[in-house]
Design a protein around this motif. Structure first.
Motif, short mmCIF file in Angstrom:
data_model
loop_
_atom_site.label_atom_id
_atom_site.label_comp_id
_atom_site.label_asym_id
_atom_site.label_seq_id
_atom_site.Cartn_x
_atom_site.Cartn_y
_atom_site.Cartn_z
N ALA A 52 31.12 20.35 -69.67
CA ALA A 52 30.72 21.83 -69.62
C ALA A 52 31.80 22.73 -69.91
O ALA A 52 31.64 23.90 -69.87
CB ALA A 52 30.11 21.89 -68.35
N TYR A 53 33.10 22.04 -69.95
CA TYR A 53 34.26 23.23 -70.16
C TYR A 53 34.06 23.79 -71.56
O TYR A 53 34.02 23.18 -72.76
CB TYR A 53 35.36 22.29 -69.95
N ARG A 54 34.35 24.86 -71.61
CA ARG A 54 34.48 25.79 -72.68
C ARG A 54 35.68 26.50 -72.87
O ARG A 54 35.95 27.63 -72.23
CB ARG A 54 33.32 26.87 -72.87
N PRO A 55 36.45 25.88 -73.83
CA PRO A 55 37.85 26.70 -74.06
C PRO A 55 37.66 28.11 -74.66
O PRO A 55 36.96 28.30 -75.28
CB PRO A 55 38.65 25.57 -74.98
N THR A 56 38.69 28.82 -74.13
CA THR A 56 38.96 30.12 -74.59
C THR A 56 39.72 30.10 -76.10
O THR A 56 40.37 29.12 -76.26
CB THR A 56 39.62 31.18 -73.74
N ALA A 57 39.59 31.21 -76.90
CA ALA A 57 40.53 31.45 -78.06
C ALA A 57 41.96 31.63 -77.61
O ALA A 57 42.26 32.22 -76.77
CB ALA A 57 40.05 32.58 -78.89
N PHE A 58 42.66 30.98 -78.56
CA PHE A 58 44.29 31.20 -78.51
C PHE A 58 44.64 32.76 -78.84
O PHE A 58 44.12 33.17 -79.82
CB PHE A 58 45.02 30.24 -79.25
N VAL A 59 45.19 33.20 -77.90
CA VAL A 59 45.99 34.54 -78.32
C VAL A 59 47.32 34.56 -78.48
O VAL A 59 48.20 34.25 -77.43
CB VAL A 59 45.40 35.52 -77.23
N ALA A 60 47.78 34.72 -79.76
CA ALA A 60 49.14 34.76 -80.00
C ALA A 60 49.93 36.03 -79.44
O ALA A 60 49.28 36.96 -79.01
CB ALA A 60 49.71 34.94 -81.69
N LYS A 61 51.27 35.72 -79.05
CA LYS A 61 52.04 36.43 -78.35
C LYS A 61 53.09 37.31 -79.38
O LYS A 61 53.75 36.78 -80.09
CB LYS A 61 52.85 35.89 -77.10
N GLY A 62 53.22 38.43 -79.02
CA GLY A 62 54.29 39.24 -80.00
C GLY A 62 55.43 39.56 -79.02
O GLY A 62 55.60 38.84 -77.94
N PRO A 63 56.28 40.27 -79.48
CA PRO A 63 57.79 40.31 -78.74
C PRO A 63 57.52 40.76 -77.48
O PRO A 63 58.24 40.29 -76.65
CB PRO A 63 58.51 41.29 -79.73
N ALA A 64 56.60 41.66 -77.25
CA ALA A 64 56.52 42.33 -75.70
C ALA A 64 55.89 41.25 -74.88
O ALA A 64 56.55 41.02 -73.70
CB ALA A 64 55.78 43.51 -75.91
N VAL A 66 56.18 38.10 -75.33
CA VAL A 66 57.23 36.88 -75.03
C VAL A 66 58.26 37.11 -74.01
O VAL A 66 58.60 36.56 -73.03
CB VAL A 66 57.88 36.30 -76.45
N ALA A 67 58.76 38.69 -74.21
CA ALA A 67 59.56 39.04 -73.44
C ALA A 67 59.32 39.19 -71.94
O ALA A 67 60.12 38.73 -71.05
CB ALA A 67 60.00 40.62 -73.79
N GLU A 68 58.01 39.62 -71.50
CA GLU A 68 57.53 39.67 -70.22
C GLU A 68 57.38 38.44 -69.70
O GLU A 68 57.69 38.25 -68.42
CB GLU A 68 56.14 40.33 -70.30
#
Length: 247
Positions: A52-64, A66-68
C-alpha cells in the motif's frame, strides 16, 4: 546545551551564497542524483514490505536547501551538538599546493562509515597525531593513529570501526565549502531518532566519555563538515609507509 550564541540563519545565508556560485552547480546536481537514487532504493524496499506504500516524487535541492540541510546536520541536535562555537563557513581553496583532509572509516563496509563521509580533519591535526605515535611502529603505530583520530574527532566506536584512513585532496583550481568548528563530546550521545541502533556503549555524561571510551571530554580540534564532495578527490591511503597516512 548546543551552540546558542551561533547565528545559524547567518551561516545558512553565507553558505547559500557560496553554493550559488557556478563552480558548485555540477556538484549540487551530482548530489541530487545520489539523493534521488537513495530515495528510489528506500522507496523500493518499503514497497516490497508494504504493497500500500505510495512513494512521493523526488524534489531536487538548490543552493539554499543544500545550505539549510548542511547547517542543521553539521550542528546536530540541541541536546547533542556536533560542533561548539566559534563556528564559521569558509571555502577551501588551494593556494600553491593541494589541500588535504583526512577521516577514519571502516574499509569495505556497507553499514557504517565510508570514505565519502562529510566529517574531516586537516593535515595539521594528522601531523600532530602521527607525532604522538612516533615511538612505536608497524601495526601498533597504525592502531594508535586510528585510535587518536577517533578520540580527537569524538567518533563513537560502534558508528565507525576506524580500520582505514581516507584522504580528500582538493587540487589546484578546485574549491570546496566547509562548516568548521570544534568538536563536542556530546555528539557521542545516542540519537533518539535512530531507535533501531543498539549500542552496547552508551554515552550520557563526561564521566562516560572518560570511563567507557578513554577520551577527554574537552572541546576537540577543528572539524570540517563538507556539504558537498567530489568523489574523484577521495581515496583510501594505502598502509605500509613509515609516514602513513600523511604521505
Amino acid at each position: 546545551m548546543g551552540t546558542p550564541n551561533v547565528n545559524r540563519e547567518f551561516l545558512v545565508k553565507q553558505l547559500s551564497a557560496i553554493l550559488s556560485q557556478p563552480a558548485y552547480k555540477q556538484l549540487i546536481e551530482r548530489g541530487n542524483e545520489y539523493a534521488e537514487m537513495a530515495k528510489h532504493n528506500t522507496d523500493l524496499r518499503k514497497s516490497i514490505k508494504n504493497s500500500a506504500y505510495r512513494p512521493t516524487a523526488f524534489v531536487a535541492k538548490g543552493p539554499a536547501e543544500v545550505a539549510e540541510d548542511a547547517v542543521e546536520t553539521a550542528f546536530g541536535k540541541e541536546n547533542k551538538p556536533n560542533l561548539l562555537e566559534p563556528v564559521i563557513v569558509m571555502e577551501l581553496i588551494p593556494r600553491g599546493q593541494p589541500i588535504r583532509l583526512y577521516r577514519a572509516y571502516d574499509g569495505i563496509s556497507s553499514k557504517t562509515a565510508l570514505t565519502v563521509g562529510r566529517w574531516w580533519c586537516n593535515r595539521r591535526l594528522m601531523k600532530e597525531i602521527c607525532h604522538a605515535a612516533e615511538k612505536v611502529s608497524g601495526k601498533t603505530r597504525e592502531e594508535n593513529i586510528l585510535q587518536y583520530m577517533c578520540s580527537a574527532m569524538f567518533v563513537h566506536p560502534e558508528r565507525n570501526y576506524a580500520k582505514e584512513v581516507a584522504r580528500m585532496e582538493i587540487p589546484e583550481g578546485g574549491r570546496l565549502p566547509a562548516i568548521v568548528g570544534k568538536g563536542s563530546w556530546e555528539a557521542l550521545k545516542p540519537d533518539p531518532d535512530k531507535a533501531a541502533r543498539k549500542e552496547a556503549i552508551t554515552i550520557q555524561s563526561e564521566e562516560d566519555v572518560i570511563e567507557k571510551l578513554a577520551m577527554v571530554p574537552i572541546p576537540g580540534p577543528k572539524q570540517f563538515f563538507t556539504p558537498l564532495f567530489n568523489d574523484m578527490w577521495i581515496c583510501q591511503v594505502p598502509k605500509g609507509s613509515p609516514r602513513w597516512p600523511i604521505d
